[in-house]
Design an enzyme around this catalytic site. Structure first.
Site, PDB file in Angstrom:
ATOM      1  N   THR A   1       0.821  -1.199   0.000  1.00  0.00           N
ATOM      2  CA  THR A   1       0.000   0.000   0.000  1.00  0.00           C
ATOM      3  C   THR A   1       0.863   1.260   0.000  1.00  0.00           C
ATOM      4  O   THR A   1       1.927   1.286   0.602  1.00  0.00           O
ATOM      5  CB  THR A   1      -0.872  -0.010   1.274  1.00  0.00           C
TER       6      THR A   1
ATOM      7  N   GLY B   1       0.083  -0.052   5.714  1.00  0.00           N
ATOM      8  CA  GLY B   1       0.627  -1.251   6.331  1.00  0.00           C
ATOM      9  C   GLY B   1      -0.387  -2.253   6.828  1.00  0.00           C
ATOM     10  O   GLY B   1      -0.311  -2.695   7.979  1.00  0.00           O
ATOM     11  N   GLY B   2      -1.367  -2.636   5.997  1.00  0.00           N
ATOM     12  CA  GLY B   2      -2.259  -3.731   6.331  1.00  0.00           C
ATOM     13  C   GLY B   2      -2.929  -3.575   7.686  1.00  0.00           C
ATOM     14  O   GLY B   2      -3.599  -2.589   7.986  1.00  0.00           O
TER      15      GLY B   2
END
Length: 550
Positions: free
Chosen positions: A363, A445-446
């Site tokens: 991302t 970051g997820g």
């Protein structure tokens, strides 16, 4: 952090993102008279070329725009193919599903999940339509002009930055374990001599991507969804086992949505509604709004933040799904009464929370601001690094694997189904105070993203830090159960070692991150409006990027 970055002050405008060439592309657009949206788009399009493992033309996009008077939200995420059913996934995986994907942090439980690579997790890419839709509403420069730097870097090449190169090398290792015709093009496009990632400073070109970007620019993205690119995608899927069709692409549309909020100590924190996980951050902040973090010891403060975040995730993982397909009880989840009931669950020891029962009725992130007061919070992603590892031959871009976010539990609201948007990890944030804009922020970051939002907001509101100092501050990351990872810089704080010891005594399985080359703490950006005009900007020191201003 021995030498932390300093904040940048700007009289006119600012751009902050994780790769300097992309930030420069956005700044150039601002200086030509473009809006913050024009600048955000030029930055986002350039990022598909200069940070391809984290985002690509075949990814998704979410954005929050402050137009000078109010907020607008855009959900430019894609839906699953019409042929993607639970039965189809089970048949393709021998009835077992795949190992759960770590990046979701257990979002759908610990049982089998969607495959992470190949065609099955591919959903319709939403980014090109998102670029078009944002520009149609808020852009002033010609759409094609916003592609100039991206096309130039793709065609003529650019020196790869260090963090990008490190992530790229890890993806080459992943690629080595993938077999099947759908994976062959990835090595041709994204490796040097078919076998390695480009090294830091090494020049890399992607002329096929340059041609694709030209087609998107010239047709206002129509070529991607109904023209030459769409036809090539559908034919390639049919030839190599994919479910994506021309009708799936032609039927895609973005959604303009109303952002949702949590009130936090006189401020309003804004996120986009599901299918994104921004509600997890809001749930946690609602819990923390009822306690005095600023007056606590460091150990107490961290304990409350971690426990509140666990509760926020428990509810997000239970209820977040595509609101076009199921009812998501957002109003009830964000009510003061529900926050109080969840706050009461936080005790002195680390817990493993369950979702509550509300009453029912790899991302990139960037932010921009212009001289007219418009501000943009935008996030764009492949999901896992390089997404599905499926690359369309001759067009130079990879497809996201967002379908990995679906559940295989038939009773879950996020169960895989046709024409459905999956649980999304990418979330842009925006902060206001008494309805007046403070500015855009985000942490990529997820599973880290809501946690990063909580920590950035707390450092800003509770500690009074400028955006750069808030981004410099050491972070913690909760993964699952009682497992917590903290950055080594936490040990440099005066009460850091004592706090870590106390948290362990309270039952937190706390570890200090080592020199792992892929830490989970995310990369953030933020721009705050100054009271007398202008902006102050910050960019995460953990990434290659920067804030640029004028």
């Amino acid at each position: 952090m021995a030498h932390p970055r300093q904040p940048l002050f700007a009289p006119h405008g600012a751009v902050a993102t994780s790769q300097p060439l992309a930030a420069a592309a956005g700044l150039a657009v601002l200086r030509k008279g473009g809006t913050a949206v024009d600048a955000a788009l030029a930055t986002a399009i350039a990022l598909t070329v200069v940070q391809p493992g984290s985002n690509d033309i075949g990814g998704d996009l979410f954005a929050i725009v402050w137009d000078g008077e109010r907020l607008h939200g855009l959900n430019a995420s894609g839906r699953s193919p019409s042929a993607l059913t639970l039965d189809a996934v089970l048949a393709a995986t021998g009835g077992r599903g795949a190992e759960p994907v770590d990046a979701l942090g257990g979002a759908q439980g610990s049982g089998p999940g969607m495959p992470a690579r190949g065609w099955l997790p591919v959903t319709v890419p939403g980014a090109p339509a998102g670029w078009r839709d944002l520009h149609d509403r808020f852009g002033v420069l010609p759409f094609a002009d916003l592609f100039a730097d991206a096309i130039g870097y793709a065609e003529n090449g650019y020196p790869v930055s260090p963090n990008v190169a490190a992530g790229w090398a890890r993806s080459v290792e992943v690629q080595a374990g993938l077999t099947g015709p759908e994976f062959e093009e990835w090595s041709r496009v994204f490796t040097v001599d078919g076998g390695r990632a480009p090294r830091p400073g090494e020049r890399w070109r992607n002329p096929d991507a340059a041609r694709t970007l030209r087609r998107i620019a010239a047709t206002n993205a129509d070529a991607f969804y109904r023209g030459e690119i769409a036809q090539a995608l559908a034919e390639y899927a049919a030839r190599t086992g994919g479910l994506l069709t021309a009708d799936d692409l032609a039927g895609h549309s973005s959604s303009w949505v109303q952002p949702i909020r949590a009130d936090y100590r006189g401020h309003e924190v804004w996120e986009l509604p599901p299918n994104g996980q921004g509600v997890a951050a809001l749930l946690a902040l609602n819990i923390l709004d009822g306690v005095d973090l600023a007056g606590m010891s460091l150990a107490d403060r961290l304990h409350w933040q971690i426990e509140a975040m666990k509760l926020g995730f428990a509810d997000a993982h239970a209820y977040v799904a595509d609101p076009e397909k199921v009812s998501v009880p957002i109003e009830q989840l964000l009510s003061p009464e529900y926050a109080a009931s969840r706050r009461a669950l936080v005790g002195d020891r680390a817990g493993t929370p369950e979702p509550g029962t509300p009453g029912r009725g790899g991302t990139v992130y960037l932010c921009t601001a212009d001289s007219g007061g418009m501000m943009v919070s935008l996030i764009q992603s492949n999901y896992l690094a390089f997404g599905s590892h499926v690359v369309l031959p001759g067009f130079g871009f990879g497809l996201q694997n967002r379908g990995t976010g679906f559940s295989l539990d038939p009773a879950h609201p996020n169960v895989v189904a046709p024409n459905k948007r999956p649980y999304h990890t990418i979330i842009p944030g925006f902060l206001t105070r008494g309805g007046a804009p403070v500015g855009p922020f985000g942490v990529m970051g997820g599973h880290m993203q809501p946690q990063g939002h909580l920590q950035l907001v707390s450092h800003t509101v509770d500690d009074g830090l400028d955006p750069q100092a808030a981004l410099n501050a050491p972070r913690w990351y909760w993964h699952s159960d009682r497992s917590v990872l903290v950055e080594p810089d936490l040990l440099t704080l005066r009460s850091g070692p004592m706090a870590i010891g106390e948290l362990r005594q309270r039952g937190h399985a706390l570890a200090v991150a080592d020199d792992d080359d892929s830490p989970p703490f995310g990369y953030g950006q933020a721009i705050w409006r100054l009271p007398e005009g202008g902006y102050v900007a910050g960019s995460d020191p953990r990434a290659d990027g920067c804030a640029v201003v004028y």
